[in-house]
Design a protein around this motif. Sequence first.
Motif, PDB file in Angstrom:
ATOM      1  N   SER A   1      11.816 140.151  20.443  1.00  0.00           N
ATOM      2  CA  SER A   1      12.531 141.257  21.074  1.00  0.00           C
ATOM      3  C   SER A   1      13.942 140.917  21.554  1.00  0.00           C
ATOM      4  CB  SER A   1      11.713 141.790  22.257  1.00  0.00           C
ATOM      5  OG  SER A   1      11.538 140.760  23.213  1.00  0.00           O
ATOM      6  N   THR A   2      14.400 139.710  21.301  1.00  0.00           N
ATOM      7  CA  THR A   2      15.728 139.313  21.769  1.00  0.00           C
ATOM      8  C   THR A   2      16.676 139.122  20.587  1.00  0.00           C
ATOM      9  OG1 THR A   2      14.708 138.135  23.616  1.00  0.00           O
ATOM     10  CG2 THR A   2      17.005 137.607  23.116  1.00  0.00           C
ATOM     11  N   GLU A   3      17.771 139.878  20.569  1.00  0.00           N
ATOM     12  CA  GLU A   3      18.763 139.713  19.514  1.00  0.00           C
ATOM     13  C   GLU A   3      19.300 138.292  19.575  1.00  0.00           C
ATOM     14  OE1 GLU A   3      21.570 142.826  20.340  1.00  0.00           O
ATOM     15  OE2 GLU A   3      20.320 144.341  19.365  1.00  0.00           O
ATOM     16  N   THR A   4      19.267 137.598  18.430  1.00  0.00           N
ATOM     17  CA  THR A   4      19.591 136.177  18.391  1.00  0.00           C
ATOM     18  C   THR A   4      20.516 135.880  17.215  1.00  0.00           C
ATOM     19  OG1 THR A   4      17.371 135.759  19.271  1.00  0.00           O
ATOM     20  CG2 THR A   4      18.542 133.871  18.356  1.00  0.00           C
ATOM     21  N   ALA A   5      21.466 134.971  17.405  1.00  0.00           N
ATOM     22  CA  ALA A   5      22.357 134.540  16.324  1.00  0.00           C
ATOM     23  C   ALA A   5      21.564 133.701  15.323  1.00  0.00           C
ATOM     24  CB  ALA A   5      23.514 133.728  16.904  1.00  0.00           C
ATOM     25  N   ILE A   6      22.014 133.700  14.060  1.00  0.00           N
ATOM     26  CA  ILE A   6      21.348 132.924  13.020  1.00  0.00           C
ATOM     27  C   ILE A   6      22.364 132.499  11.968  1.00  0.00           C
ATOM     28  CG2 ILE A   6      20.686 134.967  11.675  1.00  0.00           C
ATOM     29  CD1 ILE A   6      18.022 133.467  11.056  1.00  0.00           C
TER      30      ILE A   6
ATOM     31  N   LYS B   1      39.272 130.470  13.096  1.00  0.00           N
ATOM     32  CA  LYS B   1      38.184 129.975  12.252  1.00  0.00           C
ATOM     33  C   LYS B   1      38.531 130.218  10.790  1.00  0.00           C
ATOM     34  CE  LYS B   1      34.662 130.571  15.757  1.00  0.00           C
ATOM     35  NZ  LYS B   1      33.366 131.129  16.091  1.00  0.00           N
ATOM     36  N   LYS B   2      38.520 129.155  10.007  1.00  0.00           N
ATOM     37  CA  LYS B   2      38.932 129.248   8.607  1.00  0.00           C
ATOM     38  C   LYS B   2      37.876 128.713   7.640  1.00  0.00           C
ATOM     39  CE  LYS B   2      43.306 130.277   9.689  1.00  0.00           C
ATOM     40  NZ  LYS B   2      43.605 131.639   9.886  1.00  0.00           N
ATOM     41  N   ASN B   3      36.918 127.931   8.125  1.00  0.00           N
ATOM     42  CA  ASN B   3      35.964 127.256   7.257  1.00  0.00           C
ATOM     43  C   ASN B   3      34.618 127.974   7.231  1.00  0.00           C
ATOM     44  OD1 ASN B   3      37.778 125.049   6.687  1.00  0.00           O
ATOM     45  ND2 ASN B   3      37.388 124.387   8.785  1.00  0.00           N
ATOM     46  N   LEU B   4      33.937 127.900   6.094  1.00  0.00           N
ATOM     47  CA  LEU B   4      32.642 128.566   5.945  1.00  0.00           C
ATOM     48  C   LEU B   4      31.621 128.087   6.965  1.00  0.00           C
ATOM     49  CD1 LEU B   4      32.320 128.568   2.048  1.00  0.00           C
ATOM     50  CD2 LEU B   4      33.016 130.466   3.534  1.00  0.00           C
ATOM     51  N   ASP B   5      31.693 126.807   7.336  1.00  0.00           N
ATOM     52  CA  ASP B   5      30.703 126.275   8.278  1.00  0.00           C
ATOM     53  C   ASP B   5      31.021 126.634   9.736  1.00  0.00           C
ATOM     54  OD1 ASP B   5      32.841 124.551   8.590  1.00  0.00           O
ATOM     55  OD2 ASP B   5      31.677 122.731   8.302  1.00  0.00           O
ATOM     56  N   GLU B   6      32.028 127.473   9.947  1.00  0.00           N
ATOM     57  CA  GLU B   6      32.319 127.995  11.279  1.00  0.00           C
ATOM     58  C   GLU B   6      31.743 129.401  11.461  1.00  0.00           C
ATOM     59  OE1 GLU B   6      36.441 126.238  12.785  1.00  0.00           O
ATOM     60  OE2 GLU B   6      36.657 127.280  10.870  1.00  0.00           O
ATOM     61  N   PHE B   7      31.144 129.936  10.389  1.00  0.00           N
ATOM     62  CA  PHE B   7      30.597 131.290  10.445  1.00  0.00           C
ATOM     63  C   PHE B   7      29.152 131.279  10.908  1.00  0.00           C
ATOM     64  CE2 PHE B   7      28.097 134.717   8.560  1.00  0.00           C
ATOM     65  CZ  PHE B   7      28.773 135.818   9.054  1.00  0.00           C
ATOM     66  N   GLU B   8      28.826 132.232  11.783  1.00  0.00           N
ATOM     67  CA  GLU B   8      27.463 132.428  12.262  1.00  0.00           C
ATOM     68  C   GLU B   8      27.222 133.935  12.357  1.00  0.00           C
ATOM     69  OE1 GLU B   8      24.915 130.792  16.016  1.00  0.00           O
ATOM     70  OE2 GLU B   8      26.915 131.536  16.469  1.00  0.00           O
ATOM     71  N   ASN B   9      26.037 134.377  11.946  1.00  0.00           N
ATOM     72  CA  ASN B   9      25.653 135.776  12.132  1.00  0.00           C
ATOM     73  C   ASN B   9      25.384 135.952  13.625  1.00  0.00           C
ATOM     74  OD1 ASN B   9      25.281 136.941   9.276  1.00  0.00           O
ATOM     75  ND2 ASN B   9      24.218 134.980   9.183  1.00  0.00           N
ATOM     76  N   GLU B  10      26.249 136.664  14.300  1.00  0.00           N
ATOM     77  CA  GLU B  10      26.157 136.793  15.750  1.00  0.00           C
ATOM     78  C   GLU B  10      24.938 137.610  16.170  1.00  0.00           C
ATOM     79  OE1 GLU B  10      29.876 138.454  16.978  1.00  0.00           O
ATOM     80  OE2 GLU B  10      31.013 136.720  16.275  1.00  0.00           O
ATOM     81  N   ALA B  11      24.486 137.381  17.380  1.00  0.00           N
ATOM     82  CA  ALA B  11      23.352 138.122  17.933  1.00  0.00           C
ATOM     83  C   ALA B  11      23.663 139.613  17.921  1.00  0.00           C
ATOM     84  CB  ALA B  11      23.069 137.653  19.361  1.00  0.00           C
ATOM     85  N   GLY B  12      22.697 140.413  17.468  1.00  0.00           N
ATOM     86  CA  GLY B  12      22.847 141.860  17.450  1.00  0.00           C
ATOM     87  C   GLY B  12      23.532 142.418  16.225  1.00  0.00           C
ATOM     88  N   VAL B  13      24.094 141.554  15.378  1.00  0.00           N
ATOM     89  CA  VAL B  13      24.785 142.000  14.176  1.00  0.00           C
ATOM     90  C   VAL B  13      23.784 142.047  13.017  1.00  0.00           C
ATOM     91  CG1 VAL B  13      26.603 141.399  12.517  1.00  0.00           C
ATOM     92  CG2 VAL B  13      26.997 141.119  14.958  1.00  0.00           C
TER      93      VAL B  13
END
Length: 169
Positions: A30-35, A82-94
Amino acid sequence: MAHGVFRSDLMSGTDIAADLVSVKYMGAGSTETAIDNGCVVKLDSLMTGEREVWKGVTPAANTSLSDIAIIGSEEVMYDERKKNLDEFENEAGVIARGYIPRSRNIFSVTKDSLNIGTGVTPAVGYVVELMAGVKLNVVAAATSNSTVVGKIIAIETAGRYTYYVIKIN
């Protein structure tokens, strides 16, 4: 902290829209979480009030492969620093993009999307399986009571990233 990078080498979702899903990762329920991209979620149910957005939860080691989606969103970063692919994260709630794994599909991930045990050096032929968590587990031989996703068929370097190429069983 580096985040996982996903490459949809030969995933059916790149051509077959039915093998793509929209997912909101809700952690344990039940908690929106980044992944990170390259991680996996269990497709639980459609989100309340939605007809296309699935609730993604943390899978168990023995979750059926047919209930899994591999997260692989486009890396759109709104922070100009942020310019690199490894700096990307699917943010919580998105809402993230998920690929439904199909037999003989091939995808690649960086080590940040994998659980690699102490003293284990992933190699071609190693098994990739589910674990109680969102990362894929890499082992020399399949673990009992775990769902096998596939095997590492190659290890490739592209620019600054080392990819583990996985063929789904």
